[in-house]
Design an enzyme around this catalytic site. Structure first.
Site, short mmCIF file in Angstrom:
data_model
loop_
_atom_site.label_atom_id
_atom_site.label_comp_id
_atom_site.label_asym_id
_atom_site.label_seq_id
_atom_site.Cartn_x
_atom_site.Cartn_y
_atom_site.Cartn_z
CD GLU A 1 -3.25 -0.36 2.14
OE1 GLU A 1 -4.19 -1.15 2.16
OE2 GLU A 1 -3.07 0.49 3.02
CG HIS B 1 8.42 -28.85 1.39
ND1 HIS B 1 9.10 -29.99 1.00
CD2 HIS B 1 9.03 -28.41 2.53
CE1 HIS B 1 10.05 -30.24 1.88
NE2 HIS B 1 10.04 -29.29 2.81
CE LYS C 1 -10.97 2.11 3.46
NZ LYS C 1 -10.55 2.91 4.60
O1 PA5 Z 1 -3.22 1.51 5.95
C1 PA5 Z 1 -4.29 2.02 5.67
O2 PA5 Z 1 -4.46 3.24 5.67
C2 PA5 Z 1 -5.50 1.15 5.37
O3 PA5 Z 1 -5.16 -0.19 5.22
C3 PA5 Z 1 -6.51 1.27 6.52
O4 PA5 Z 1 -5.90 0.87 7.71
C4 PA5 Z 1 -7.75 0.41 6.25
O5 PA5 Z 1 -8.32 0.75 5.02
C5 PA5 Z 1 -8.78 0.62 7.35
O6 PA5 Z 1 -9.11 1.97 7.47
P1 PA5 Z 1 -9.78 2.54 8.76
O7 PA5 Z 1 -8.85 2.44 9.89
O8 PA5 Z 1 -10.11 3.97 8.42
O9 PA5 Z 1 -11.03 1.74 9.00
#
Ligand code: PA5
Length: 429
Positions: A280, A305, A419
């Site tokens: 990410e 494996h 989202k």
């Molecule tokens: O790292 C990030 O920003 C995302 O993976 C969020 O943690 C994830 O989308 C969850 O978001 P939130 O904490 O707003 O529910």
């Protein structure tokens, strides 16, 4: 062999002697690494990115410990609801270290079969819920929370249910979860605004579930602090800077798949945490071009494996980073039987730790003999300190890598787009 950071106070060392990075390669990236370090120091000292300071945040630590004690006194079990960065860090700590003062369960996926099982098996009188969402609007988290909360209310009543819930969220009206928590009177742990989800494991997000389960979170932070102190003091030769430089230089040679392979069952979830962090943060559009390394979470010896054939003989587009645990908290030996049987005569009497060490060493050697790069991060034992050090090492390495790749490691427009689209589809019906 270039083992660096062999400092007796450190909880982690990095051997990159098999990374196939030459002194000339290293020199070529030196200026960029210095610029990356300076920029990260600016982000830290101006508070633009808060995760660098988390190991030293005593105020949050105290709030976490106090609330954890309260929850432990009233309940035996806690369900943690969150997804992505609001899930993976705490889940990793629980799997590696969970002390079981309270048992934890993580519900992340809106899978009706899982939820059905949770609803059918939870004794709500003994169970707390920690709902975690920085934005306070994430579809999966809120749908699961609404469902569990309703079951909780049915079991214990509206007035009593408030005691069972801790909400970890952005403490502002931007978060709908915060508004709800204020209206309902739930305990609130403020998610630091300048810390992104995937960099939040050492904040209240990861620390509260960990502390509730009985993990010594002070030690976790102490381990992280050693890595951060070392990083600040060494512009280009800290473990995270060096690790990022190696991965960056490997990408320039077409090796843009990065495998993390701990040799320990308890660190399997750590690989999943790393996978989110690396993907990410670094998979981005730069000047109109899509770039980024692809992380793979493997683990040994299981994946010898399953995956190693590909890593040895498949396309030469990968680097492998092993995580080796020097000494296991428990060890045992294979019984000395069948010493005269063909093929397995040598097995009786071996220690399981030695088997894992030999397998990792063998895989490292095999990769090298195929001309494939690998590096090894070694921790002395799976402890709070070493896990804290690992978290900090990979978070800061990700930040260096973002700078080297010239992408913003701290945003996630691709996640937000998904989202938004899910919201649009579901709002129609
Ligand atoms: O790292 C990030 O920003 C995302 O993976 C969020 O943690 C994830 O989308 C969850 O978001 P939130 O904490 O707003 O529910």
């Amino acid at each position: 062999m270039s083992i660096i950071n062999k400092n007796p106070m450190s909880f982690l060392t990095y051997d990159d002697s098999r990374m196939l990075v030459s002194a000339k390669d290293r020199k070529s990236v030196q200026r960029r690494l210095i610029a990356a370090h300076k920029r990260l120091e600016l982000l830290r000292t101006t508070d633009e990115q808060g995760f660098f300071e988390l190991p030293f945040d005593v105020e949050s630590l105290r709030a976490v410990e106090k609330l954890a004690r309260n929850v432990q006194a009233k309940f035996e079990h806690m369900i943690v609801v969150g997804i992505g960065g609001s899930d993976l860090g705490a889940r990793t700590i629980w799997h590696a270290l969970g002390e079981k003062k309270m048992s934890l369960a993580f519900v992340s996926n809106p899978d009706p079969e899982t939820l059905y099982h949770v609803l059918a098996t939870t004794d709500w009188t003994r169970t707390a819920i920690n709902v975690i969402s920085k934005s306070g609007t994430t579809l999966e988290t809120m749908a699961i929370f609404m469902t569990l909360r309703e079951a909780l209310i049915k079991a214990v009543g509206v007035a009593a249910h408030r005691e069972h819930i801790v909400a970890t969220t952005d403490p502002s009206d931007l978060s709908t979860l915060y508004q709800i928590a204020m209206e309902e009177g739930y305990a609130i742990l403020p998610h630091p605004l300048n810390v992104g989800g995937r960099f939040s494991v050492l904040s209240v997000v990861g620390l509260f579930p960990a502390a509730a389960s009985g993990v010594n979170v002070r030690k976790l932070l102490a381990g992280a602090a050693t890595v951060e102190a070392e990083r600040r003091a060494n512009m280009t030769e800290s473990v995270p800077a060096r690790f990022a430089a190696n991965q960056f230089l490997s990408m320039e040679k077409g090796r843009d798949i990065h495998v993390l392979m701990p040799y320990a069952d308890l660190l399997h979830e750590f690989g999943l945490w790393y996978r989110q962090l690396w993907a990410e943060s670094l998979g981005k559009v730069r000047d109109g071009e899509s770039i980024g390394p692809t992380p793979i979470a493997a683990y040994g010896a299981i994946d010898q494996h399953s995956q190693i054939q590909l890593y040895n003989e498949g396309p030469d587009n990968k680097t492998v980073t092993f995580v080796e645990v020097e000494s296991f908290r428990r060890n045992l030996r294979v019984p000395k039987v069948w010493g005269n049987k063909q093929g397995i005569g040598y097995v009786g009497g071996l220690s399981f730790a030695d088997i894992l060490h030999a397998e990792r060493g063998g895989t490292e050697h095999a990769l090298a003999s195929h001309g494939r790069p690998s590096g090894t991060i070694t921790i002395p034992k799976i402890t709070e300190e070493s896990l804290g050090a690992l978290f900090m090492m990979f978070e800061t390495a990700t930040a260096y890598m973002g700078e080297l790749l010239q992408v913003n490691a701290f945003d996630q427009p691709g996640v937000e787009a998904g989202k938004k689209e899910a919201r649009r589809i579901l709002s129609k019906g």
